[in-house]
Design a protein around this motif. Structure first.
Motif, PDB file in Angstrom:
ATOM      1  N   ILE A   1     -14.895   0.595   1.540  1.00  0.00           N
ATOM      2  CA  ILE A   1     -14.600   1.995   1.780  1.00  0.00           C
ATOM      3  C   ILE A   1     -15.417   2.857   1.096  1.00  0.00           C
ATOM      4  O   ILE A   1     -16.379   2.405   0.162  1.00  0.00           O
ATOM      5  CB  ILE A   1     -13.043   2.113   0.832  1.00  0.00           C
ATOM      6  CG1 ILE A   1     -13.129   1.808  -0.483  1.00  0.00           C
ATOM      7  CG2 ILE A   1     -11.791   1.364   1.643  1.00  0.00           C
ATOM      8  CD1 ILE A   1     -11.746   1.969  -1.295  1.00  0.00           C
ATOM      9  N   SER A  38       0.755  -1.196  -0.019  1.00  0.00           N
ATOM     10  CA  SER A  38       0.004   0.027  -0.235  1.00  0.00           C
ATOM     11  C   SER A  38       0.887   1.322  -0.049  1.00  0.00           C
ATOM     12  O   SER A  38       0.682   1.958  -1.014  1.00  0.00           O
ATOM     13  CB  SER A  38      -0.936   0.015   1.161  1.00  0.00           C
ATOM     14  OG  SER A  38      -1.842   1.228   1.326  1.00  0.00           O
ATOM     15  N   HIS A  67      -6.868  -9.603   3.634  1.00  0.00           N
ATOM     16  CA  HIS A  67      -7.930  -9.711   4.886  1.00  0.00           C
ATOM     17  C   HIS A  67      -8.412 -11.370   4.638  1.00  0.00           C
ATOM     18  O   HIS A  67      -9.057 -11.740   3.836  1.00  0.00           O
ATOM     19  CB  HIS A  67      -9.222  -8.943   4.462  1.00  0.00           C
ATOM     20  CG  HIS A  67      -8.651  -7.431   4.574  1.00  0.00           C
ATOM     21  ND1 HIS A  67      -8.446  -7.028   5.846  1.00  0.00           N
ATOM     22  CD2 HIS A  67      -8.312  -6.640   3.548  1.00  0.00           C
ATOM     23  CE1 HIS A  67      -8.135  -5.586   5.562  1.00  0.00           C
ATOM     24  NE2 HIS A  67      -8.059  -5.512   4.170  1.00  0.00           N
ATOM     25  N   TYR A  91      -6.102  -4.734  -1.636  1.00  0.00           N
ATOM     26  CA  TYR A  91      -5.519  -4.421  -0.415  1.00  0.00           C
ATOM     27  C   TYR A  91      -6.754  -4.118   0.654  1.00  0.00           C
ATOM     28  O   TYR A  91      -6.439  -4.213   1.778  1.00  0.00           O
ATOM     29  CB  TYR A  91      -4.579  -3.129  -0.319  1.00  0.00           C
ATOM     30  CG  TYR A  91      -3.904  -2.942   1.110  1.00  0.00           C
ATOM     31  CD1 TYR A  91      -2.840  -3.520   1.728  1.00  0.00           C
ATOM     32  CD2 TYR A  91      -4.436  -1.838   1.699  1.00  0.00           C
ATOM     33  CE1 TYR A  91      -2.439  -3.168   2.878  1.00  0.00           C
ATOM     34  CE2 TYR A  91      -3.932  -1.432   3.078  1.00  0.00           C
ATOM     35  CZ  TYR A  91      -2.839  -1.976   3.547  1.00  0.00           C
ATOM     36  OH  TYR A  91      -2.283  -1.669   4.758  1.00  0.00           O
ATOM     37  N   TYR A  92      -7.644  -3.771  -0.034  1.00  0.00           N
ATOM     38  CA  TYR A  92      -8.945  -3.259   0.782  1.00  0.00           C
ATOM     39  C   TYR A  92     -10.112  -4.233   0.846  1.00  0.00           C
ATOM     40  O   TYR A  92     -10.956  -4.257   1.586  1.00  0.00           O
ATOM     41  CB  TYR A  92      -9.480  -1.966   0.279  1.00  0.00           C
ATOM     42  CG  TYR A  92      -8.420  -0.927   0.332  1.00  0.00           C
ATOM     43  CD1 TYR A  92      -8.115  -0.191   1.570  1.00  0.00           C
ATOM     44  CD2 TYR A  92      -7.697  -0.591  -0.765  1.00  0.00           C
ATOM     45  CE1 TYR A  92      -7.094   0.802   1.537  1.00  0.00           C
ATOM     46  CE2 TYR A  92      -6.524   0.461  -0.508  1.00  0.00           C
ATOM     47  CZ  TYR A  92      -6.343   1.014   0.357  1.00  0.00           C
ATOM     48  OH  TYR A  92      -5.301   2.073   0.664  1.00  0.00           O
ATOM     49  N   THR A  93     -10.351  -5.068  -0.197  1.00  0.00           N
ATOM     50  CA  THR A  93     -11.456  -6.013  -0.493  1.00  0.00           C
ATOM     51  C   THR A  93     -11.500  -7.080   0.580  1.00  0.00           C
ATOM     52  O   THR A  93     -10.358  -7.400   0.755  1.00  0.00           O
ATOM     53  CB  THR A  93     -11.453  -6.611  -1.918  1.00  0.00           C
ATOM     54  OG1 THR A  93     -10.163  -7.285  -2.072  1.00  0.00           O
ATOM     55  CG2 THR A  93     -11.507  -5.471  -2.910  1.00  0.00           C
ATOM     56  N   GLN A 133     -12.813   7.861  -0.549  1.00  0.00           N
ATOM     57  CA  GLN A 133     -11.419   7.246  -0.194  1.00  0.00           C
ATOM     58  C   GLN A 133     -11.252   6.472  -1.356  1.00  0.00           C
ATOM     59  O   GLN A 133      -9.947   6.508  -1.887  1.00  0.00           O
ATOM     60  CB  GLN A 133     -11.846   6.013   0.776  1.00  0.00           C
ATOM     61  CG  GLN A 133     -11.890   6.711   2.058  1.00  0.00           C
ATOM     62  CD  GLN A 133     -12.481   5.695   2.998  1.00  0.00           C
ATOM     63  OE1 GLN A 133     -13.115   4.712   3.066  1.00  0.00           O
ATOM     64  NE2 GLN A 133     -11.901   6.038   4.559  1.00  0.00           N
TER      65      GLN A 133
END
Length: 594
Positions: free
Chosen positions: A487, A359, A583, A458-460, A491
């Motif tokens: 998000i 990230s 995650h 990185y977010y899912t 964002q």
């Protein structure tokens, strides 16, 4: 003398002769009886002595058995403490004495003689082999390797020296205890101990046998190390972001050339045979774009493709194996090495590795404008970690945990054309091969493949629910796979360009693949979401029916896809295998088939 007198004299002489013969006969009988009594006494004396010897031997073996029992129990207790974080060197030294006493007691020649006794002998043999195996692993392997502690540059040469010396003995013990494990005469406590030790020896023997070759004792070995980027998730982990050639020569490990996606002729396919089913599901991008070579959930496929890319576009090196790791594995390895300073001024640690590499690096530099800076950062991080590991400066217990955990989660993958290596990792997640049958488990594969070139993963976050229903000799397996981007739109719009979708900006696209169990067929598919559709269903790949979905989503969206598979036959417990994601996804499983 008259005729009568002569007759009487003859009769008297005959009587005397008969009396003498009778007396002699009685004397002979008495003598024989005496001799028999004497022989019987000797026999009973011998029997008595034998019984005394056997009793003494049994008592001796009993005392030795108590020594073995105490040694094994103390060793088991200390091993438990070691697993719970006790000091490795001190605990190993304490185990050493108990293991040695148990091994020596069980190696007694009287003990060996008693092993010939039916039933009891099988139990004695099992105890002896368990004790000797523990003794060898602790005192002939563990202590020599770790005698100087768990840190230091001499660690890898020590491992090479010890494994070369002990591989034959460990292989022999593993074979012998594996044979006695099959005995039906083992009693409960012995059975439990033999099973435990046999399992350990069964894993240790091939590893110890292979290590000298893997460490270059038989000649130089070249390993292609592939670094996967989970921020652009693919079935095997993520895009193949960077590669390094590792050279191993008689225990000395050096780093060779490095490559990145910019080093290759993207768009020009490598010459690697791939099944048509793989091309149908993943398109030619599987073989003509290096970043997507990890799309198919089969590491042998990816490894051969990666090797071909390297040998065509970097150098025609002989490559003995391909090893893949990702930042999730790297963060665990950093637990063992401790924080590592980088030439950039950063300090890479187990706490920041994932965020820094997946990230923050994209926030520092625009990868479209300065890809060399991002590639250079990855190269610097890989080089620093490599130097630390190659020098042996790490905690061995923590490293063992890091590698085992990473292998179990799919963050560490290995492929080799060496038959011994292939056999050793067969059936384990580290091989990167989906199970080919349902004997041990009925495994369903659920894989999320980033298809827009972003680093949004990185977010899912993903969710998986699987259930099995059996009735009338038929089984139906249903899987629901969900994907969300938690998000806000603001964002998403603030993300660096390289993190956003290459083509669609803040709209993202995933291809979701569901692989059913071997021996089943797709019976139903469904989608939930305005921009979710079924692309393909029923294509058989890797011996499994598949369903492929396409899902478009924006910030805050949730999409779901469902596939059902039906078949007949015997099915093991239901299990799910999926991507190693930033995650972690823990599947929810309901198995009413039992």
């Amino acid at each position: 003398m008259s005729h009568t007198s002569r007759r009487a004299a003859r009769e008297a002489a005959q009587k005397q002769q008969a009396d003498r013969e009778a007396a002699e006969q009685r004397a002979g009988v008495a003598a024989r009886r005496a001799r028999r009594r004497k022989r019987a006494g000797v026999i009973w004396l011998i029997v008595g002595l034998v019984l005394v010897v056997l009793l003494a031997a049994a008592v001796w073996v009993g005392f030795r058995a108590l020594t073995v029992k105490d040694g094994l129990e103390q060793s088991q207790r200390l091993i438990g403490e070691l697993q719970n974080g006790a000091d490795v060197k001190a605990t190993l030294e304490e185990i050493s004495g108990h293991a040695e006493s148990a091994g020596a007691a069980a190696s007694d020649p009287v003990w060996a003689a008693f092993e010939w006794i039916p039933v009891a002998g099988e139990n004695l043999r099992g105890v002896r082999l368990a004790a000797q195996s523990l003794d060898v692993l602790v005192n002939d392997v563990g202590v020599p390797v770790l005698g100087g502690g768990t840190d230091g540059g001499a660690l890898i040469p020590k491992i090479l020296e010890v494994t070369k010396a002990e591989s034959g003995r460990i292989a022999q013990l593993a074979e012998e205890i594996g044979a006695v494990q099959k005995s039906t005469a083992l009693i409960g406590p012995v059975r439990k101990g033999v099973d435990q030790v046999s399992e350990v020896m069964g894993m240790a023997a091939p590893a110890v046998e292979m290590l000298p070759t893997l460490l270059g004792a038989d000649g130089t070995r070249n390993y292609l190390l592939v670094f996967q980027n989970n921020a652009e998730t693919l079935a095997l982990g993520g895009s193949a972001a960077a590669q390094t050639l590792i050279n191993v020569d008689n225990g000395k490990i050096t780093m060779g050339s490095q490559g990145s996606s910019a080093s290759y002729q993207n768009g020009v396919a490598v010459d690697v045979p791939v099944e048509q089913s793989a091309i149908d599901l993943y398109s030619s991008y599987l073989v003509d774009h290096i970043n997507t070579s990890m799309s198919r959930p089969d590491f042998p496929t990816a490894a051969k493709i990666m090797r071909a890319w390297w040998q065509r576009d970097i150098a025609p090196d002989e490559i003995d194996a391909v090893i893949s790791i990702d930042p999730l594995a790297l963060s665990r390895i950093l637990v063992a090495t401790g924080p590592i300073p980088l030439v950039t001024g950063d300090v890479l640690s187990s706490e920041n590795a994932t965020a820094l590499l997946l990230s923050q690096v994209y926030q520092r530099w625009d990868s479209y404008e300065h890809p060399e800076l991002v590639d250079g950062f990855f190269a610097a991080a890989a080089g620093a970690v490599f130097q630390k590991v190659a020098s042996g400066q790490f905690n061995l217990k923590d490293m063992a945990w890091a590698l085992n955990e990473s292998a179990a989660q799919g963050s560490l993958l290995v492929w080799s054309e060496d038959d011994k290596v292939t056999e050793a990792i067969a059936g384990h997640r580290i091989s990167g091969i989906l199970p080919t049958d349902n004997n041990d488990a009925t495994t369903i594969g659920v894989f999320f493949n980033n298809s827009n070139g972003s680093k949004i993963d990185y977010y899912t976050q993903a969710s998986i629910n699987a259930d099995a229903v059996c009735e009338a000799g038929s089984a139906t397996f249903t899987v629901n796979a969900g994907l969300t981007l938690p998000i806000t739109q603001e964002q998403a719009e603030a993300l660096p360009r390289y993190v956003q979708s290459m083509t669609f900006f803040t709209t993202f696209r995933d291809w979701i693949y569901i692989y059913g169990p071997p021996g089943t067929a797709v019976s139903n598919v469904a989608v939930n979401g305005e921009r979710v559709e079924v692309l393909q269903q029923g294509i058989d790949d890797l011996g499994r029916p598949t369903a492929r979905f396409e899902a478009w989503f924006d910030a805050g969206d949730q999409v779901n896809v469902t596939a059902s598979f039906t078949g007949e036959g015997e099915f093991g417990p239901l299990a799910v295998q999926t991507n190693p994601m930033i995650h972690p996804t823990v599947p929810s499983i309901t198995d009413s088939c039992g």
